[in-house]
Design a protein around this motif. Sequence first.
Motif, PDB file in Angstrom:
ATOM      1  N   ASN A  41       6.010  -6.003   5.830  1.00  0.00           N
ATOM      2  CA  ASN A  41       5.130  -5.772   6.965  1.00  0.00           C
ATOM      3  C   ASN A  41       4.689  -4.313   6.879  1.00  0.00           C
ATOM      4  N   GLU A  46      -2.065  -3.199   2.738  1.00  0.00           N
ATOM      5  CA  GLU A  46      -2.713  -3.333   4.039  1.00  0.00           C
ATOM      6  C   GLU A  46      -3.375  -2.012   4.427  1.00  0.00           C
ATOM      7  N   TYR A  49      -6.537  -1.413   2.193  1.00  0.00           N
ATOM      8  CA  TYR A  49      -7.713  -2.190   2.586  1.00  0.00           C
ATOM      9  C   TYR A  49      -8.301  -1.700   3.911  1.00  0.00           C
ATOM     10  N   ARG A  50      -7.454  -1.259   4.816  1.00  0.00           N
ATOM     11  CA  ARG A  50      -7.940  -0.686   6.082  1.00  0.00           C
ATOM     12  C   ARG A  50      -8.699   0.620   5.824  1.00  0.00           C
TER      13      ARG A  50
END
Length: 65
Positions: A41, A46, A49-50
């Motif tokens: 998590n 992540e 890509y953000r």
Amino acid sequence: MRTLAEAEALVAAVQSALEGSALSLRPPPPVPTTCCGRGCNGCVWEGYYRALQFWREDAVALLSG
């Protein structure tokens, strides 16, 4: 974006559009090199890509202005 190939294609297209308009923008975020592959998590992918999405939005704003 869901894959590195899609991200790389996006970066190439945006950089091409910027060069074609004689505009410059900070470099795109660097590709992560520290992913452990466990599906954590908050994985570094992540965040990548953000950050890439924000970079793209800045490029679109620059090209539109």
